[in-house]
Design a protein around this motif. Structure first.
Motif, mmCIF file in Angstrom:
data_model
loop_
_atom_site.group_PDB
_atom_site.id
_atom_site.type_symbol
_atom_site.label_atom_id
_atom_site.label_comp_id
_atom_site.label_asym_id
_atom_site.label_seq_id
_atom_site.Cartn_x
_atom_site.Cartn_y
_atom_site.Cartn_z
ATOM 1 N N SER A 157 0.767 -1.240 0.000
ATOM 2 C CA SER A 157 0.000 0.000 0.000
ATOM 3 C C SER A 157 0.804 1.300 0.000
ATOM 4 C CB SER A 157 -0.983 0.008 1.171
ATOM 5 O OG SER A 157 -0.301 0.087 2.390
ATOM 6 N N PRO A 158 2.009 1.394 0.554
ATOM 7 C CA PRO A 158 2.704 2.689 0.524
ATOM 8 C C PRO A 158 2.919 3.274 -0.868
ATOM 9 C CG PRO A 158 3.694 1.315 2.197
ATOM 10 C CD PRO A 158 2.723 0.442 1.440
ATOM 11 N N PRO A 159 3.319 2.489 -1.880
ATOM 12 C CA PRO A 159 3.469 3.102 -3.208
ATOM 13 C C PRO A 159 2.140 3.605 -3.787
ATOM 14 C CG PRO A 159 4.597 0.984 -3.131
ATOM 15 C CD PRO A 159 3.815 1.116 -1.869
ATOM 16 N N VAL A 160 1.073 2.865 -3.540
ATOM 17 C CA VAL A 160 -0.242 3.282 -4.041
ATOM 18 C C VAL A 160 -0.694 4.552 -3.330
ATOM 19 C CG1 VAL A 160 -2.664 2.607 -4.266
ATOM 20 C CG2 VAL A 160 -0.864 0.925 -4.650
ATOM 21 N N ALA A 161 -0.490 4.592 -2.017
ATOM 22 C CA ALA A 161 -0.882 5.773 -1.249
ATOM 23 C C ALA A 161 -0.093 6.998 -1.706
ATOM 24 C CB ALA A 161 -0.677 5.525 0.240
ATOM 25 N N ASN A 162 1.187 6.833 -1.945
ATOM 26 C CA ASN A 162 2.001 7.963 -2.438
ATOM 27 C C ASN A 162 1.512 8.439 -3.795
ATOM 28 O OD1 ASN A 162 3.694 8.202 -0.228
ATOM 29 N ND2 ASN A 162 5.163 6.709 -1.030
ATOM 30 N N ARG A 163 1.165 7.500 -4.671
ATOM 31 C CA ARG A 163 0.668 7.866 -6.001
ATOM 32 C C ARG A 163 -0.643 8.643 -5.918
ATOM 33 N NH1 ARG A 163 -0.668 2.946 -8.862
ATOM 34 N NH2 ARG A 163 -2.809 3.464 -8.412
ATOM 35 N N LEU A 164 -1.476 8.311 -4.910
ATOM 36 C CA LEU A 164 -2.750 8.996 -4.727
ATOM 37 C C LEU A 164 -2.631 10.260 -3.876
ATOM 38 C CD1 LEU A 164 -5.059 5.904 -4.152
ATOM 39 C CD2 LEU A 164 -4.825 7.273 -6.229
ATOM 40 N N GLY A 165 -1.432 10.540 -3.383
ATOM 41 C CA GLY A 165 -1.220 11.732 -2.572
ATOM 42 C C GLY A 165 -1.666 11.578 -1.134
ATOM 43 N N LEU A 166 -1.693 10.353 -0.634
ATOM 44 C CA LEU A 166 -2.097 10.082 0.751
ATOM 45 C C LEU A 166 -0.867 9.752 1.575
ATOM 46 C CD1 LEU A 166 -5.100 7.757 -0.124
ATOM 47 C CD2 LEU A 166 -5.236 10.145 0.589
ATOM 48 N N GLU A 167 -1.040 9.711 2.894
ATOM 49 C CA GLU A 167 0.081 9.328 3.750
ATOM 50 C C GLU A 167 0.456 7.875 3.451
ATOM 51 O OE1 GLU A 167 -1.377 7.906 7.954
ATOM 52 O OE2 GLU A 167 -2.257 9.858 7.512
ATOM 53 N N PRO A 168 1.720 7.489 3.631
ATOM 54 C CA PRO A 168 2.192 6.163 3.198
ATOM 55 C C PRO A 168 1.415 4.977 3.778
ATOM 56 C CG PRO A 168 4.052 7.555 3.756
ATOM 57 C CD PRO A 168 2.811 8.309 4.137
ATOM 58 N N PHE A 169 0.996 5.069 5.031
ATOM 59 C CA PHE A 169 0.320 3.932 5.648
ATOM 60 C C PHE A 169 -1.187 4.146 5.775
ATOM 61 C CE2 PHE A 169 4.720 3.622 7.098
ATOM 62 C CZ PHE A 169 5.008 2.361 6.586
ATOM 63 N N TYR A 170 -1.765 4.933 4.887
ATOM 64 C CA TYR A 170 -3.200 5.217 4.910
ATOM 65 C C TYR A 170 -4.020 3.929 4.806
ATOM 66 C CZ TYR A 170 -7.748 6.869 3.331
ATOM 67 O OH TYR A 170 -9.089 7.088 3.204
ATOM 68 N N PHE A 171 -3.702 3.076 3.841
ATOM 69 C CA PHE A 171 -4.473 1.856 3.641
ATOM 70 C C PHE A 171 -4.234 0.832 4.741
ATOM 71 C CE2 PHE A 171 -4.144 3.594 -0.715
ATOM 72 C CZ PHE A 171 -5.496 3.787 -0.932
ATOM 73 N N VAL A 172 -3.041 0.807 5.298
ATOM 74 C CA VAL A 172 -2.764 -0.090 6.427
ATOM 75 C C VAL A 172 -3.598 0.332 7.633
ATOM 76 C CG1 VAL A 172 -0.984 -0.942 8.000
ATOM 77 C CG2 VAL A 172 -0.433 -0.546 5.600
ATOM 78 N N ASN A 173 -3.639 1.632 7.902
ATOM 79 C CA ASN A 173 -4.441 2.132 9.030
ATOM 80 C C ASN A 173 -5.915 1.812 8.844
ATOM 81 O OD1 ASN A 173 -2.141 3.163 10.222
ATOM 82 N ND2 ASN A 173 -2.398 5.182 9.321
#
Length: 101
Positions: A12-28
């Motif tokens: 999830s960190p690469p996807v979150a970065n691509r979407l402009g979100l914090e790196p662990f957004y999807f993990v949280n």
């Protein structure tokens, strides 16, 4: 559940970065949804069979209603209505007899 967290940490960190979100957004978000899932799992594991069958029937009926409601109230994305928003949460209602996507 632990496997899902590990896979979320890896992917999830690469996807979150691509979407402009914090790196662990999807993990949280994954961990946030695990808490009620564990509670539901524990509660249902202590139900007697008679109550479990009643709950299963009620969940089945509600899922059928939600599938029908998706056709009317669901958001259309690329010509398909698959998601319905309830209390700010996007859910994809599915009948338990439908094949996985």
């Amino acid at each position: 559940m632990l496997g899902g967290i590990v896979l979320s940490l890896a992917a999830s960190p690469p996807v979150a970065n691509r979407l402009g979100l914090e790196p662990f957004y999807f993990v949280n978000r994954h961990v946030l949804f695990l808490i009620p899932a564990i509670a539901v799992m524990l509660v249902t594991s202590f139900l007697p069979r008679r109550h479990l069958r009643r709950v299963a029937l009620a969940v089945f009926i509600v899922s059928l209603i939600l599938v029908a409601a998706t056709l009317v109230f669901g958001a259309e994305v690329k010509g398909a209505r698959r998601w319905i928003v309830i209390a700010g949460v996007n859910i994809q209602p599915r009948n338990s007899s439908s094949p996985p996507l």
